[in-house]
Write an enzyme that holds these catalytic residues in place. Structure first.
Site, PDB file in Angstrom:
ATOM      1  N   PHE A  12       0.669  -0.956   0.167  1.00 18.73           N
ATOM      2  CA  PHE A  12      -0.218   0.064   0.325  1.00 18.73           C
ATOM      3  C   PHE A  12       0.808   1.367  -0.150  1.00 18.73           C
ATOM      4  O   PHE A  12       0.914   2.384  -0.959  1.00 18.73           O
ATOM      5  CB  PHE A  12      -0.960   0.116   1.775  1.00 18.73           C
ATOM      6  N   ASP A  57      13.027 -11.919  -1.212  1.00 16.94           N
ATOM      7  CA  ASP A  57      12.537 -11.730   0.111  1.00 16.94           C
ATOM      8  C   ASP A  57      13.668 -11.025   1.114  1.00 16.94           C
ATOM      9  O   ASP A  57      15.365 -11.419   0.876  1.00 16.94           O
ATOM     10  CB  ASP A  57      12.850 -13.238   0.584  1.00 16.94           C
ATOM     11  N   TYR A 146       4.371  -8.014  15.490  1.00 20.22           N
ATOM     12  CA  TYR A 146       4.612  -6.842  14.892  1.00 20.22           C
ATOM     13  C   TYR A 146       4.980  -5.837  15.766  1.00 20.22           C
ATOM     14  O   TYR A 146       6.256  -5.454  15.174  1.00 20.22           O
ATOM     15  CB  TYR A 146       2.940  -6.437  14.736  1.00 20.22           C
TER      16      TYR A 146
END
Length: 310
Positions: A12, A57, A146
């Site tokens: 995003f 990655d 996170y």
């Protein structure tokens, strides 16, 4: 023209940042492993002669030929849906991914920008949250994969700055929304938008009086570019200080979509922060930046995008 690597480029925020950097005349190398990013977000960038893309990655060794002027590390599983599904990947991209991208920036003598998060403040006991607030975070809690990945990332950036004299930037990003958000990513605005557009009741967790502060994506990108172009090497909050309750947000989404949806309440998830509002006085004074898109206007533009995805 600068040559800039953006990790998490298909995400995003990453895709919007690539578009802005290209518009500003830079050469951009996008990198993403597409765990949560979508290459369709880069449709405009792929049409640009100064853009190239590497599917990779960032927790693995990174090789980029030629010089780099900046490395912008946005790769992260920022959505609750994805970081709960992939907690180890989330920790690895915050730790190993940050380490690999810092090593690349050191090799290329490039400026390094790390996108951290307001989640480093945890469930804050201070509101609004200034950069010198140390937070209230559970390292073994349901959100820790996170939260701690970003806290560790900030520490690693600081260590590279101090030990290797690396030119670094740290952006603490607060809730951001806009086109290219995934409808299935579990964050409140796409959740509400999908429910409102399909005539379902909006799901509010808890009593809905918990607060968030929402920054439209164009404002966020302007803030990140302003930080990159500054010489500020300490963390800077980047977000909108317009604080709203979740109930207020739900009512506004229903109004903007002209929906017949109602509102239902479900149990609050454990350790969901009760308040979230950035103190952006540092961004104002050091970067000359502050957001200017109102929540209503930003929601209107976002809803147009979400309508095409429902």
């Amino acid at each position: 023209m600068s040559r800039i690597l953006v990790t998490g480029a298909a995400g995003f925020l990453g895709s919007h940042l690539c578009d802005q950097l290209l518009a500003d005349g830079h050469e951009v190398i996008g990198m993403d492993n597409r765990v949560s990013g979508q290459t369709e977000n880069l449709g405009d960038a792929f049409d640009h002669k100064n853009f190239s893309f590497h599917e990779h990655d960032v927790t693995e060794f990174i090789h980029v030929s030629g010089d780099l002027d900046a490395v912008l590390h946005l790769a992260s599983l920022a959505s609750p849906v994805f970081y709960r599904e992939h907690p180890i990947k989330t920790l690895k991209v915050g730790a190993l991914g940050t380490h690999k991208t810092l090593g690349l920036a050191k090799e290329k003598d490039a400026t390094y920008l790390f996108t951290s998060t307001s989640e480093v403040y945890g469930d804050p006991e201070v509101n609004p949250q200034p950069e010198d607030y140390r937070g209230n975070v559970d390292p073994y809690g349901p959100r820790s994969c996170y939260d701690e990945s970003k806290r560790y990332g900030e520490s690693l950036v600081r260590a590279y700055r101090d030990e290797h004299d690396l030119d670094v930037r740290v952006a603490r990003i607060f809730n951001t929304y806009g086109p290219r958000m995934r409808l299935d990513d579990g964050r409140v605005i796409p959740n509400f938008a999908k429910q409102a557009l399909t005539g379902k009741d909006l799901t509010v967790y808890g009593d809905g009086e918990q607060t968030r502060s929402f920054c439209y994506v164009s404002d966020m990108i302007d803030g990140l570019v302003a930080l990159l172009e500054s010489d500020v090497q300490e963390p800077v909050n980047v977000g909108n200080s317009d604080e709203r309750t979740i109930n207020q947000l739900a009512e506004l989404v229903i109004d903007v979509t002209d929906s017949v949806s109602g509102i239902t309440h479900e149990e609050l998830p454990p350790q969901d922060p009760q308040v979230r509002r950035p103190d952006i006085s540092k961004a104002r004074s050091e970067l000359g930046w502050e957001p200017d898109v109102s929540l209503r206007d930003g929601l209107r533009q976002s809803i147009e995008y979400f309508e095409s995805r429902v």
